[in-house]
Structures are given as C-alpha cells and as structure tokens.
Scaffold this motif. Sequence first.
Motif, PDB file in Angstrom:
ATOM      1  N   THR A  21      11.815 -17.045 -34.160  1.00  0.00           N
ATOM      2  CA  THR A  21      12.427 -17.762 -33.056  1.00  0.00           C
ATOM      3  C   THR A  21      11.867 -17.201 -31.755  1.00  0.00           C
ATOM      4  OG1 THR A  21      14.592 -18.205 -31.980  1.00  0.00           O
ATOM      5  CG2 THR A  21      14.472 -16.293 -33.406  1.00  0.00           C
TER       6      THR A  21
ATOM      7  N   SER B   3      26.821 -20.145 -34.125  1.00  0.00           N
ATOM      8  CA  SER B   3      26.835 -19.995 -35.587  1.00  0.00           C
ATOM      9  C   SER B   3      26.239 -21.194 -36.310  1.00  0.00           C
ATOM     10  CB  SER B   3      28.268 -19.762 -36.087  1.00  0.00           C
ATOM     11  OG  SER B   3      28.794 -18.599 -35.515  1.00  0.00           O
TER      12      SER B   3
ATOM     13  N   GLY C 294      19.528 -22.175 -29.963  1.00  0.00           N
ATOM     14  CA  GLY C 294      20.882 -21.600 -29.895  1.00  0.00           C
ATOM     15  C   GLY C 294      20.863 -20.477 -28.872  1.00  0.00           C
TER      16      GLY C 294
ATOM     17  N   THR D 179      32.579 -15.394 -36.074  1.00  0.00           N
ATOM     18  CA  THR D 179      33.416 -14.241 -35.721  1.00  0.00           C
ATOM     19  C   THR D 179      34.888 -14.651 -35.646  1.00  0.00           C
ATOM     20  OG1 THR D 179      31.549 -13.507 -34.376  1.00  0.00           O
ATOM     21  CG2 THR D 179      33.612 -12.324 -34.094  1.00  0.00           C
TER      22      THR D 179
ATOM     23  N   GLY E 100      33.580 -20.033 -34.373  1.00  0.00           N
ATOM     24  CA  GLY E 100      32.297 -19.635 -34.958  1.00  0.00           C
ATOM     25  C   GLY E 100      32.563 -18.633 -36.071  1.00  0.00           C
TER      26      GLY E 100
ATOM     27  N   ARG F 290      23.765 -22.896 -35.008  1.00  0.00           N
ATOM     28  CA  ARG F 290      22.421 -23.081 -34.450  1.00  0.00           C
ATOM     29  C   ARG F 290      21.598 -21.828 -34.684  1.00  0.00           C
ATOM     30  NH1 ARG F 290      21.229 -26.611 -30.721  1.00  0.00           N
ATOM     31  NH2 ARG F 290      22.615 -28.384 -30.646  1.00  0.00           N
TER      32      ARG F 290
ATOM     33  N   LEU G  66      25.411 -12.853 -37.039  1.00  0.00           N
ATOM     34  CA  LEU G  66      26.232 -13.596 -37.989  1.00  0.00           C
ATOM     35  C   LEU G  66      26.451 -12.743 -39.239  1.00  0.00           C
ATOM     36  CD1 LEU G  66      26.701 -17.174 -38.502  1.00  0.00           C
ATOM     37  CD2 LEU G  66      26.109 -15.969 -40.591  1.00  0.00           C
TER      38      LEU G  66
ATOM     39  N   GLY H   1      31.901 -16.172 -28.408  1.00  0.00           N
ATOM     40  CA  GLY H   1      30.431 -16.048 -28.459  1.00  0.00           C
ATOM     41  C   GLY H   1      29.829 -16.097 -27.058  1.00  0.00           C
TER      42      GLY H   1
ATOM     43  N   ARG I  14      22.055 -16.635 -28.002  1.00  0.00           N
ATOM     44  CA  ARG I  14      22.609 -15.376 -28.530  1.00  0.00           C
ATOM     45  C   ARG I  14      23.587 -14.785 -27.515  1.00  0.00           C
ATOM     46  NH1 ARG I  14      17.058 -15.132 -29.125  1.00  0.00           N
ATOM     47  NH2 ARG I  14      16.343 -15.219 -31.290  1.00  0.00           N
TER      48      ARG I  14
HETATM   49  C1  LIG Z   1      18.130 -18.484 -32.198  1.00  0.00           C
HETATM   50  C2  LIG Z   1      19.112 -17.602 -32.934  1.00  0.00           C
HETATM   51  C3  LIG Z   1      18.823 -17.159 -34.212  1.00  0.00           C
HETATM   52  C4  LIG Z   1      19.731 -16.317 -34.868  1.00  0.00           C
HETATM   53  N1  LIG Z   1      19.457 -15.941 -36.144  1.00  0.00           N
HETATM   54  C5  LIG Z   1      20.324 -15.145 -36.814  1.00  0.00           C
HETATM   55  C6  LIG Z   1      20.090 -14.828 -38.171  1.00  0.00           C
HETATM   56  O1  LIG Z   1      19.125 -15.303 -38.777  1.00  0.00           O
HETATM   57  N2  LIG Z   1      20.979 -14.014 -38.792  1.00  0.00           N
HETATM   58  C7  LIG Z   1      22.091 -13.511 -38.158  1.00  0.00           C
HETATM   59  O2  LIG Z   1      22.832 -12.765 -38.785  1.00  0.00           O
HETATM   60  N3  LIG Z   1      22.350 -13.832 -36.864  1.00  0.00           N
HETATM   61  C8  LIG Z   1      21.500 -14.633 -36.180  1.00  0.00           C
HETATM   62  N4  LIG Z   1      21.766 -14.997 -34.896  1.00  0.00           N
HETATM   63  C9  LIG Z   1      22.963 -14.459 -34.238  1.00  0.00           C
HETATM   64  C10 LIG Z   1      24.216 -15.218 -34.675  1.00  0.00           C
HETATM   65  O3  LIG Z   1      23.964 -16.582 -34.764  1.00  0.00           O
HETATM   66  C11 LIG Z   1      25.355 -14.991 -33.674  1.00  0.00           C
HETATM   67  O4  LIG Z   1      25.515 -13.613 -33.471  1.00  0.00           O
HETATM   68  C12 LIG Z   1      26.671 -15.553 -34.217  1.00  0.00           C
HETATM   69  O5  LIG Z   1      26.510 -16.862 -34.708  1.00  0.00           O
HETATM   70  C13 LIG Z   1      27.727 -15.549 -33.124  1.00  0.00           C
HETATM   71  O6  LIG Z   1      28.910 -16.096 -33.672  1.00  0.00           O
HETATM   72  P1  LIG Z   1      30.207 -16.185 -32.784  1.00  0.00           P
HETATM   73  O7  LIG Z   1      31.297 -16.691 -33.642  1.00  0.00           O
HETATM   74  O8  LIG Z   1      30.426 -14.870 -32.117  1.00  0.00           O
HETATM   75  O9  LIG Z   1      29.825 -17.244 -31.637  1.00  0.00           O
HETATM   76  P2  LIG Z   1      29.763 -18.839 -31.768  1.00  0.00           P
HETATM   77  O10 LIG Z   1      29.268 -19.266 -33.078  1.00  0.00           O
HETATM   78  O11 LIG Z   1      29.034 -19.344 -30.573  1.00  0.00           O
HETATM   79  O12 LIG Z   1      31.280 -19.264 -31.677  1.00  0.00           O
HETATM   80  C14 LIG Z   1      31.996 -19.284 -30.458  1.00  0.00           C
HETATM   81  C15 LIG Z   1      32.831 -20.558 -30.446  1.00  0.00           C
HETATM   82  O13 LIG Z   1      33.731 -20.504 -29.344  1.00  0.00           O
HETATM   83  C16 LIG Z   1      33.957 -21.835 -28.929  1.00  0.00           C
HETATM   84  N5  LIG Z   1      34.518 -21.793 -27.575  1.00  0.00           N
HETATM   85  C17 LIG Z   1      33.906 -21.376 -26.451  1.00  0.00           C
HETATM   86  N6  LIG Z   1      34.718 -21.477 -25.389  1.00  0.00           N
HETATM   87  C18 LIG Z   1      35.891 -21.985 -25.862  1.00  0.00           C
HETATM   88  C19 LIG Z   1      37.120 -22.327 -25.254  1.00  0.00           C
HETATM   89  N7  LIG Z   1      37.326 -22.173 -23.917  1.00  0.00           N
HETATM   90  N8  LIG Z   1      38.111 -22.836 -26.026  1.00  0.00           N
HETATM   91  C20 LIG Z   1      37.932 -22.998 -27.355  1.00  0.00           C
HETATM   92  N9  LIG Z   1      36.782 -22.699 -27.981  1.00  0.00           N
HETATM   93  C21 LIG Z   1      35.768 -22.185 -27.252  1.00  0.00           C
HETATM   94  C22 LIG Z   1      32.573 -22.454 -29.004  1.00  0.00           C
HETATM   95  O14 LIG Z   1      32.614 -23.867 -29.068  1.00  0.00           O
HETATM   96  C23 LIG Z   1      31.996 -21.813 -30.258  1.00  0.00           C
HETATM   97  O15 LIG Z   1      32.134 -22.639 -31.398  1.00  0.00           O
HETATM   98  C24 LIG Z   1      20.916 -15.881 -34.224  1.00  0.00           C
HETATM   99  C25 LIG Z   1      21.202 -16.369 -32.943  1.00  0.00           C
HETATM  100  C26 LIG Z   1      20.323 -17.237 -32.308  1.00  0.00           C
HETATM  101  C27 LIG Z   1      20.656 -17.790 -30.963  1.00  0.00           C
END
Ligand SMILES: Cc1cc2nc3c(=O)[nH]c(=O)nc-3n(C[C@H](O)[C@H](O)[C@H](O)COP(=O)(O)OP(=O)(O)OC[C@H]3O[C@@H](n4cnc5c(N)ncnc54)[C@H](O)[C@@H]3O)c2cc1C
Length: 537
Positions: A271, A44, A314, A16, A14, A46, A360, A213, A316
């Motif tokens: 949302t 990310s 999605g 991060t 994602g 969604r 994000l 995430g 959070r």
């Molecule tokens: C409804 C909603 C609206 C939002 N709107 C906004 C916004 O407008 N602006 C903003 O800045 N933020 C927003 N956010 C927050 C933002 O989307 C999240 O904070 C951010 O996308 C998190 O990113 P991440 O990389 O930490 O997690 P993720 O994007 O979930 O990435 C984690 C990844 O880890 C992978 N994974 C999990 N387990 C394993 C494993 N065992 N092996 C390999 N891979 C694995 C998953 O498949 C996933 O792709 C919103 C969130 C939601 C739910």
Amino acid sequence: MTPTAVDVLVVGGGATGAAAAYDLARRGVRVLLVEQSDLSTGTSGRYHGLLHSGGRYAVGDPGTAAECITENRILRHIAPFAIEDTGGLFVATPDDPADHPARWVDACRAAGIDIDALTPAQARAQEPALTPHITAAYRVPDAACDSFDLVHGFVEAMRALCAHSTLCGDLLAYHRVIRLVTNDNSVVGAEVENVRTGDRQVIHAACVLNAAGPWAGMVAGLSGITVKVKLDRGTMVAMNTRWVNTIINRLRPADDGDIIVPVGTVAVLGTTSVTTNRPGDHHVENWEVSKILGEADAVIPGIRQGRALRAWAGVRPLYEPPDIDHGDTSGHGVQRRFAVIDHRVRDQLGGLVTVVGGKLTTCRLMAEEAVNVVCDQLGVDTPCTTAAEPLPLPAFRQQYHRLDHRLRKLEHGQLPGQLICECELVTRPQIEAAIAGYGDHPVALDDLRRDLRLGMGPCQSGFCSVRAAGILHEVKEHSNLKVTRALKDFVDERFRGVKPLLWGHQLRQLYLDELIYRRTLGLDRLIAPTPEERLDS
Ligand SMILES: Cc1cc2nc3c(=O)[nH]c(=O)nc-3n(C[C@H](O)[C@H](O)[C@H](O)COP(=O)(O)OP(=O)(O)OC[C@H]3O[C@@H](n4cnc5c(N)ncnc54)[C@H](O)[C@@H]3O)c2cc1C
C-alpha cells in the motif's frame, strides 16, 4: 427499542469497537455499540486483509511485532471462520538492502515469530509466479483475514450473549454521536443522530468508550479535549485473480507497495502512505497505482500487465504520544503501538476512555486493554476472557468465499435459481435469503456486496446490480425512486474504484458499463441530482 441508559456506550463499529463491545458483554456490562454507518465501513473495511505474523514490524517496531504474533495465534483460535491460512513469505530481491535479512531474522526470533528459511528454489516451488531473482526467502505465519466476518462475528457473539441473559448489548447502526453530554467533570452520555431520518436522542451512559478510529480525535473533541491522531492514507489495488496463494512481503525496511495478499478470488496489492487531514479521505492518486503495480512487478513479473479490478484507499488512525519525534514523517515510520487514554487521569474528565492506533490484527488486545480501563472506572473487576473461547460461527457468514466452491456447487446442481452475478456466482435465492436476514431493517445493495461479494468481480457490477436492484424492489417493495437511487449510489461507488485503472480490459469494461447504466438506462436522468452532485458536475 433503543435503550435510553446503558453502562457503556462504545463509539465506532470497526474492529476495535466491535471487539470492545463483545468484551464488555462477556464481563456482564450493559453495552450499546453506536456506528454512524454500517459495521466495518471505516478503516476496518478498507484495509489490506493481512493477519500479521509481526514480521513486517520486527525490525522497526518490535513491541508491535510481539503483539501481532500473539494476537495472530489468538484470532486463529477464536475466529477461524474469518481467516484463510495462506501462510506468508518474506522475499528479498537484488534491489533490497543486503544487510536487512540478517537483522530481520534476529528481530523475528526476539519477537517470538516462527520463521523458516527457504532456498530461492523452494520459494519458487511454493509460488511459481515469484521472480527468479530472489536473494533470500523465509516462511512466516501470516494469514488473510476477512474483516467483515471478524467484525460481524464479534457483534453477533455480543448479541447472542445478551439474548440469553437480562443484559442489554446491541448495535445502533446508522447513528452518529454528535455530542457528548457532560455533568461536572464527567461524560454521562451522548446525543446520537439517526443519519437517515435526522431524529436525535440522548443515551445516558456511565462511561463512553471512544473507538472511532481515524475519527477518534473528532469524537474526543466533542467534550472539548484534544486527542491527536496522525491520519495516514494508504491505497490498495485488487487484481482479478489471486496470482499467488501465499501472502508475499518484501524483505526490506517498510516502504510503499511491499505486500501482496491473496484474498478470496483476488490479490490485493499495496500500500502507500500519505499524510492527510480528513478521516474520510478515500481518494486515490495515479502515482500510487503506478507505484504499487511497479513494486509488485519486481516480485511477481508480469503482474503489472494483469487485469486490475479496483483501487481504493483507507486512512490509518496512527497515534504518537506528543513527546515522541522519530524524524520520519511518512506513516511507514510511525510505530503501530496503540494507546488507551484514560481521560479521567489525563484530562480530569471522568466517564470517557479513548483507544486509538494499533492494527486490525491487534484489535482484540486493544479492546481488552481499553475495557480494563473502562471497568476500572465502573468498579467492575471481572477479568477479560475473550482470548480463550471461540466465537460462534456468525449466522450469515460462510467459511471464506472461494469462487471454486460456488462453481463446484453450481456444476453439481447445488446452487439452484437464477444466476444474478456471473462473476462471483451469486444466485437469486442467495440474494433473497440475504435480504430476509435483515428483517425489517433497510438493505442497501452495498450490504449485499459485503454479504455475498455481489458486484466485486471483473465487471464491477456491470451486469448484476440492475438485476439485484429489481429483486430488492420486489422483496422489500421499495418505491421505484428509492430503488433507482440505491442503484445509482451502488453503481457510482463501483465506478469510482475503477476510474484510477483506466487502461486495457478495465477501460473497455467501464465504457460498456457506462453505456449500460448512463446511456441505455439513463440512470442519471431518472434521478434529480443532489445539490452536491450539481456542484461536482
Ligand atoms: C491502507 C491500510 C492498510 C491496512 N492494512 C492492514 C493489514 O493488512 N493488517 C492489519 O492488521 N491492519 C491493517 N491496517 C490497519 C487497520 O485497518 C486499522 O488499524 C483498523 O482497521 C482500525 O480499526 P478501528 O476499529 O480502530 O477503526 P475503524 O475501522 O475506522 O472504525 C471506526 C468506526 O467509527 C465510526 N465513527 C466515527 N465517528 C463516529 C461517530 N461520531 N459516531 C458513530 N460512529 C462513528 C466510523 O464510521 C468507523 O466505522 C491497515 C490500514 C490501512 C489504512
């Protein structure tokens, strides 16, 4: 060839994890990014699409507000290809608390967010669709951000850095971490499983960075330790036109249905906030759709009667240190600060770092702070430089997609070839070029959707997916069964997003699409259902 040993294995493709992998490569660390699906298919991919100015958090969560405005400026500088500078408006209606705007203005100033007061008439001149009953309006530096472009931008930049050095930095997509390998009191690698073939292998790493995430608690649990992630599901609804060209936020304490984001050709409304216990909980409830449309209608009268294309959800990954109790059980009340957990300190388990929470918008900062801890464990003292230097323009990505760009090209004969997706103006040569870009790697119709917006318009893949499946069959020489399965998966997923919106045009559309795919083409009959599908039916 997948390396069998790296310095750092990052779990999660994602925003991060991708930002962290890029940061590590810049610091000269050998890194492998492992993602169980495709890039940006977790939260990310969604999300709502808003590069926050911080205004939304200014009153309730000033620390996050300050982080958002700082990172907003940095991401505009380093990843302009992923950002559409729509600007943002905060508007209050007579239903909103009258004392809130004054508190909000003070809080924005304290967080360093530039705001301009507008009269209601000025706000309506900028956005004529706004309700005439505005009681206060302010301009803020919000923007729309395409998370696919941003995440691909980080990953391509990581790969480019490593291509010009002896460093290793790569992505292992469609591989899931199923076990963390430990030795004494340290994590020394991970066992990964190819989710397509079932093949397994162990990758040794001096440190594992858990950036999974909503799944971060599960990944940490693979080493027997606990990370409590508060999972909070939110729903969004995409309308078939932009309605506004500026991001509209409701000027009130954060609540359901506060924000309208124009993204590309659509407006995304959202949302909600519902506690869940499943990281992959993407179901949408009818009350959420009604609530979102009702709240948006209070700001943009008539939008509720517009054509809604699709609803999705999605999860959070919110994090609260165990000692905090803010009393508000809804996700809106939980702080968006992120946490970097050094398990060497907290759990006496070396070789493992978790980063969780945040937004994000703050992904680069989250990555920087997590990588600082990783580097501390590795004994690397190279400082972070990701805030300063712009990312190269990713190869297959354009400046944000606007339908009128393609329309203009089409009218001037600059978009040659058969038109495959009429809604989003995607042509056969574009699809062939996108497929070629994957080289020998497998390509799903969903990859083409993310690359080209195939199937994302009003008919939600009604006419284009069967044509695109035919092209995939020709170019990749897939078997009939493989292509039919790919088509069914794609069509099922598109239909899933339409089912919560069955009224008016979209009801007619889904019925037509059902007639095409299920009755005429007999898609369901061509493929034997899996055991799960049999159970569902
Ligand atoms: C409804 C909603 C609206 C939002 N709107 C906004 C916004 O407008 N602006 C903003 O800045 N933020 C927003 N956010 C927050 C933002 O989307 C999240 O904070 C951010 O996308 C998190 O990113 P991440 O990389 O930490 O997690 P993720 O994007 O979930 O990435 C984690 C990844 O880890 C992978 N994974 C999990 N387990 C394993 C494993 N065992 N092996 C390999 N891979 C694995 C998953 O498949 C996933 O792709 C919103 C969130 C939601 C739910």
